[in-house]
Design a protein around this motif. Structure first.
Motif, PDB file in Angstrom:
ATOM      1  N   PRO A 190      39.838  32.443  22.349  1.00 16.62           N
ATOM      2  CA  PRO A 190      40.266  33.225  21.187  1.00 16.62           C
ATOM      3  C   PRO A 190      39.352  34.413  20.905  1.00 16.62           C
ATOM      4  CG  PRO A 190      39.357  31.092  20.502  1.00 16.62           C
ATOM      5  CD  PRO A 190      39.498  31.051  21.986  1.00 16.62           C
ATOM      6  N   ALA A 191      38.074  34.305  21.281  1.00 18.48           N
ATOM      7  CA  ALA A 191      37.150  35.420  21.044  1.00 18.48           C
ATOM      8  C   ALA A 191      37.553  36.658  21.824  1.00 18.48           C
ATOM      9  CB  ALA A 191      35.729  34.999  21.420  1.00 18.48           C
ATOM     10  N   SER A 192      38.065  36.473  23.046  1.00 16.43           N
ATOM     11  CA  SER A 192      38.458  37.624  23.863  1.00 16.43           C
ATOM     12  C   SER A 192      39.775  38.236  23.402  1.00 16.43           C
ATOM     13  CB  SER A 192      38.573  37.210  25.328  1.00 16.43           C
ATOM     14  OG  SER A 192      39.672  36.324  25.528  1.00 16.43           O
ATOM     15  N   LEU A 193      40.474  37.550  22.491  1.00 17.36           N
ATOM     16  CA  LEU A 193      41.743  38.052  21.965  1.00 17.36           C
ATOM     17  C   LEU A 193      41.613  38.509  20.521  1.00 17.36           C
ATOM     18  CD1 LEU A 193      44.158  35.331  23.415  1.00 17.36           C
ATOM     19  CD2 LEU A 193      43.757  37.617  24.293  1.00 17.36           C
ATOM     20  N   ASP A 238      47.821  29.555  18.646  1.00 23.87           N
ATOM     21  CA  ASP A 238      48.717  29.999  19.709  1.00 23.87           C
ATOM     22  C   ASP A 238      48.210  31.301  20.320  1.00 23.87           C
ATOM     23  OD1 ASP A 238      50.793  30.596  21.370  1.00 23.87           O
ATOM     24  OD2 ASP A 238      52.184  31.186  19.782  1.00 23.87           O
ATOM     25  N   PRO A 239      47.815  31.305  21.608  1.00 21.67           N
ATOM     26  CA  PRO A 239      47.259  32.517  22.213  1.00 21.67           C
ATOM     27  C   PRO A 239      48.291  33.635  22.371  1.00 21.67           C
ATOM     28  CG  PRO A 239      47.558  30.824  23.877  1.00 21.67           C
ATOM     29  CD  PRO A 239      47.830  30.170  22.550  1.00 21.67           C
ATOM     30  N   ILE A 260      40.076  42.583  30.342  1.00 19.14           N
ATOM     31  CA  ILE A 260      40.682  41.380  30.913  1.00 19.14           C
ATOM     32  C   ILE A 260      40.265  40.201  30.047  1.00 19.14           C
ATOM     33  CG2 ILE A 260      40.869  39.909  32.943  1.00 19.14           C
ATOM     34  CD1 ILE A 260      39.522  43.329  33.525  1.00 19.14           C
ATOM     35  N   SER A 261      41.229  39.402  29.638  1.00 19.53           N
ATOM     36  CA  SER A 261      40.950  38.285  28.737  1.00 19.53           C
ATOM     37  C   SER A 261      41.603  37.019  29.256  1.00 19.53           C
ATOM     38  CB  SER A 261      41.468  38.597  27.322  1.00 19.53           C
ATOM     39  OG  SER A 261      40.841  39.737  26.789  1.00 19.53           O
ATOM     40  N   GLY A 262      41.179  35.888  28.672  1.00 19.89           N
ATOM     41  CA  GLY A 262      41.771  34.589  28.988  1.00 19.89           C
ATOM     42  C   GLY A 262      42.423  34.013  27.752  1.00 19.89           C
ATOM     43  N   ASN A 268      40.618  32.707  35.594  1.00 18.91           N
ATOM     44  CA  ASN A 268      41.702  33.420  36.274  1.00 18.91           C
ATOM     45  C   ASN A 268      41.511  34.923  36.151  1.00 18.91           C
ATOM     46  OD1 ASN A 268      43.938  30.909  35.038  1.00 18.91           O
ATOM     47  ND2 ASN A 268      43.235  31.135  37.143  1.00 18.91           N
ATOM     48  N   GLY A 269      41.076  35.369  34.967  1.00 22.94           N
ATOM     49  CA  GLY A 269      40.870  36.791  34.744  1.00 22.94           C
ATOM     50  C   GLY A 269      39.769  37.366  35.621  1.00 22.94           C
TER      51      GLY A 269
END
Length: 664
Positions: free
Chosen positions: A167-170, A193-194, A161-163, A112-113
Motif C-alpha cells: 500500500p505504501a507504493s500506491l 483493495d489495491p 513501478i509498484s506492487g 514482480n515489479g
C-alpha cells in the motif's frame, strides 16, 4: 579582461515561448510501435519490426488508449502468451516518449515489479531509439534512475513501478497514466483493495488513462472478468472466408469444441454459424484482415472500453495445438482450469461446495473395496500426513491411470511429531506394505508431510529419510500461484538459513480443492479423476473431506473469496487427501498424470503374483497388515476385515518395469 558570452534574455524568452506554444505531436501508438518496437529471436517466434498485420486486433485497443478516445478505462481479458505484454509496453514507451507525464505501472507484487523493470523495462529503454536519450540509465541507481523509479532527463515525466501488495507504493502519488498488469493475481493488502488504491492515484486527472490487463482466473472473484463485464464487452468479429457467405461472426470456443474430433486433432476447425462450412487455420489471415471489434454495450464506450481476446485469433497458436491442449486437459478439473484460463482466456467457474457427505458415504457403502487393501487398477501409493498438537493423521491413496484414485487407509498416530514414539510410528508406516488383490504388498512410494506448523520438528524427521520417498509440503491458499513449486531456503526462528535440498514444496490448495470437489462427484468408476472410497470408512471421514467451502468475505470493504472450514468440524481428512495428491504431483508433474508406458510398467510389475507365491487361492486371501494407528478417524474400533471373496484382478500389461524396489 575576461570576455564572457552570456545568453540573451530575450532569446531565452522566445525559446521558452516557442516550446510552450508549439502544438503537441499526435499520440499515435501504432505508428510509434512500427517505428520503435523490434522483436529479437529470443523474444518472439516472429522476429523483426512490429508488424500491424500480425497483431491487427491490437490496433483498436491502441486507439482506445490514445488521448483521442474519450474513455478513461481500457480492460483486456485475454489468453496467456497472446502479446499482452507487448501491448502494455507500447502504451508505456509511447506515452513516455510522445505524451510525457507521470506513469504508474502496477504488478501483483513488488518482486514482480523489480523483475519486470530489470528484464523488460530497462532493455526497452536502452534498446529503443526514441527512449534511449530521454532517460539517464546510470548505474548508481540514485535520484532519477532506480529499479522502481525512472525519471526523464528533462524532468517532464517519470515511471514508477509498484506492487499491489504494498500500500505504501500506491500512496502519495498522482499519475495520469497507468497499467494494472496481471490484475487477476492482485490480492487485498493491509490497507484494503489495491485496485481501488491504484485507481485513486489518477483521480485528480480528468483525462486519465488506466489500462487493466490480465488472464482470467476463477469466478466468482476474478478481477479482470469483473472489469470486462463492467465495460463495453467488445468481441472480435471476423468475416466467413467463403466468398458466397462473408457473414461476420466470432470464433467461439463452444463452436470449436463441439466439432472437435479427438482422434484427429489435426482436423480441428470452426464451422460458420451462417453457411455451415468449415473454417480452417489457413483461412485465419484472410479473416483477420476484415476483422472488427463490436461492443455488446456501445453506450459504455465513452467511459470504459473492455475487450476479450483468445488464442484462436493469434497467428502464434495453431488450431491443432489448441485441440491437443484440450484433449490433454479434459476430464481433470485442475488441468481444465489452466486450459480455460491460458488458452481460452476465460475465468473458470469454481466448485465451491462439496457434495453432501451422506451422498459420498452411501455411494461408498456399495463398494466392494475395503480399507487396508489396494484395489485392482491402482498401483502407485502416496501418503499425506497432517501434524497436530497431540497426534499426526495420515491417509494412504492408491493411484491409477487417468488420474483415478482410491483411498487405501486413514489413521492416527498419537503424539507430537517431535516425540520419538510418534516418529517411530511414521517410520513403521513407511515400512508397512498394503496388500493388493494379487497378494503383493505395496510400499508407499512418496509420503508428503505438512511442514506449515512445527516446521523444524517436521524437517528433523523428514531429513532422516530419502528425498525420493519423503518430502515436506506447505499448502498455499492463493489461486494464482503455481500448482507445485520448490522452497529452496528459509530463515528459522533463530535467524539461521535452512537449505531444504529439494525436499520442501509449496502447493496450491485452492486449485486442488476445486478439482477434488469436482472429481468426487463423478460416479462412473472409469471416469478420469474418479475417487473410490472403501465401504468401511466411518461417517466422520466423509464429514472431514467435505468440511470446507469457498465463500465470499468482506475484507476492508472489498469482497474476497476464501475457503472456509465448518467451525464445528475437523478437516484433517481433506488436508491429508490434498497432501497425498501433492506427493503424486511431485512424481507426475503439474499435469498429475504419468505417461502410458510408465503406468504399463507399474501394472506389469505390481499386478502379478509375487514369485514366492505358488498361486494358492488361500494364500492370496491373507489379511492386510495391521494399521499403524492405534485409532482410526473416530475412537471406535475399526480393525481391517478380511474380504470374503478375492477381488477380480485386472488384466496385467506385459511391459517390463523398473519399480521393483517399491514392492515386497
Amino acid at each position: 579582461m575576461l570576455d564572457l558570452n552570456l545568453t540573451s534574455t530575450e532569446w531565452m524568452l522566445h525559446d521558452v515561448l516557442a516550446e510552450v506554444l508549439e502544438p503537441p505531436q499526435a499520440v499515435d501508438y501504432l505508428r510509434w510501435a512500427t517505428e520503435n518496437i523490434v522483436f529479437s529471436k529470443r523474444e518472439s517466434p516472429m522476429p523483426g519490426p512490429y508488424n500491424p498485420e500480425r497483431f491487427s486486433y491490437f490496433t483498436e485497443i491502441l486507439q482506445a488508449l490514445s488521448p483521442e478516445d474519450p474513455c478513461r478505462i481500457v480492460s483486456l481479458a485475454k489468453s496467456a502468451q497472446l502479446g499482452g505484454t507487448v501491448l502494455a509496453n507500447i502504451f508505456t514507451g509511447g506515452t513516455l516518449d510522445l505524451d510525457p507525464c507521470d506513469f504508474l505501472y502496477v504488478h501483483p507484487t513488488e518482486d514482480n515489479g523489480r523483475r519486470w523493470s530489470k528484464m523488460k523495462l530497462s532493455p526497452m529503454l536502452k534498446g529503443t531509439t526514441a527512449l534511449r536519450n530521454i532517460f539517464p540509465l546510470n548505474s548508481s541507481r540514485e535520484g532519477g534512475d532506480s529499479v522502481m523509479y525512472k525519471e526523464r532527463k528533462d524532468g517532464r515525466g517519470a515511471i514508477q513501478i509498484s506492487g499491489a501488495n504494498s500500500p505504501a507504493s500506491l500512496s502519495q502519488v498522482s499519475m495520469s497514466r497507468q497499467v494494472q498488469d496481471d490484475l487477476s493475481k492482485w490480492e487485498t493488502n493491509s490497507a484494503g483493495d489495491p485496485e481501488k488504491q491504484a485507481d485513486s492515484r489518477s483521480q485528480g486527472y480528468e483525462f486519465a488513462k488506466i489500462f487493466k490487463i490480465s488472464t482470467p482466473l476463477v469466478i466468482p472473484g476474478c478481477r479482470i472478468t469483473k472489469n470486462f463485464e463492467a465495460g463495453s464487452q467488445e468481441h472480435l468479429y471476423v468475416p466467413c472466408p467463403h466468398d458466397e457467405c462473408g457473414e461476420m461472426h466470432t470464433l467461439d470456443w463452444e463452436n470449436f469444441a463441439e466439432h472437435l474430433d479427438e482422434d484427429h486433432p489435426e482436423k480441428a476447425c470452426f464451422y460458420c454459424p451462417s453457411c455451415g462450412q468449415e473454417i480452417h487455420e489457413h483461412h485465419r489471415p484472410k479473416m483477420l484482415k476484415g476483422a472488427e471489434w463490436r461492443a455488446k454495450y456501445p453506450e459504455r464506450k465513452r467511459f470504459h472500453r473492455s475487450f476479450y481476446l483468445w488464442s484462436a485469433y493469434s497467428l502464434l497458436q495453431s488450431f491443432e495445438r489448441i485441440a491437443r491442449s484440450w484433449i490433454d486437459a479434459k476430464g481433470d478439473p485442475a488441468s481444465e482450469q489452466t486450459f480455460m484460463n491460458d488458452v481460452v482466456g476465460r475465468a473458470y467457474k469454481a466448485t465451491g461446495e462439496a457434495p453432501p457427505w451422506e451422498e459420498l458415504r452411501d455411494r461408498a457403502s456399495l463398494s466392494e473395496h475395503r480399507r487396508g487393501r489396494v484395489p485392482p487398477g491402482f498401483v502407485y501409493l502416496t501418503c499425506g500426513v497432517d501434524c497436530q498438537d497431540d497426534r499426526v493423521e495420515f491417509q494412504v491413496i492408491a493411484w491409477g491411470p487417468h488420474r483415478r484414485r482410491a483411498v487405501v487407509q486413514y489413521g492416527v498416530i498419537p503424539g507430537h511429531i517431535s516425540d520419538d514414539k510418534c516418529r517411530a510410528g511414521l517410520d513403521a508406516l513407511l515400512k508397512q506394505g498394503f496388500r493388493n488383490s494379487y497378494g503383493r504388498s505395496l510400499l508407499i512410494d512418496i509420503l508428503a508431510i505438512d511442514g506449515n506448523a512445527y516446521t523444524e520438528d517436521v524437517w528433523g524427521w523428514v531429513r532422516r529419510h530419502p528425498a525420493a520417498r519423503v518430502i515436506m509440503v506447505r499448502g498455499r491458499h492463493e489461486e494464482h500461484i503455481p500448482l507445485f513449486v520448490q522452497v529452496k531456503k528459509e530463515t528459522n526462528k533463530r535467524g539461521e538459513k535452512v537449505h531444504y535440498r529439494k525436499r520442501f514444496f509449496n502447493f496450491a490448495t485452492s486449485v486442488l480443492k476445486m478439482a477434488f470437489y469436482r472429481n468426487v462427484r463423478k460416479e462412473d468408476p472409469e471416469a478420469s479423476g474418479h475417487v473410490l472410497f472403501p465401504c468401511d470408512l466411518e461417517d466422520e471421514y466423509f464429514r472431514q473431506i467435505t468440511a470446507e467451502s469457498r465463500k465470499p468475505e468482506k475484507k476492508h470493504g472489498f469482497t474476497v473469496y476464501r475457503w472456509v472450514k465448518d467451525p464445528n468440524q475437523n478437516n484433517e481428512g481433506l488436508d491429508t487427501m490434498l497432501q497425498a495428491e501433492a506427493a503424486f504431483v511431485r512424481r507426475a508433474g503439474p499435469q498429475r498424470e504419468l505417461l502410458d508406458h510408465v503406468w504399463a510398467g507399474l501394472i506389469a510389475e505390481r499386478e502379478c503374483p509375487p514369485e514366492e507365491v505358488q498361486g494358492d487361492l488361500e494364500d492370496l486371501m491373507i489379511s492386510p497388515p495391521p494399521v499403524v494407528a492405534s485409532k482410526p478417524v473416530s475412537t471406535a474400533s475399526d480393525a481391517p476385515v478380511d474380504d470374503p471373496q478375492p477381488q477380480k484382478p485386472a488384466p496385467a500389461a506385459k511391459q517390463p518395469s523398473k519399480w521393483s524396489r517399491r514392492t515386497q
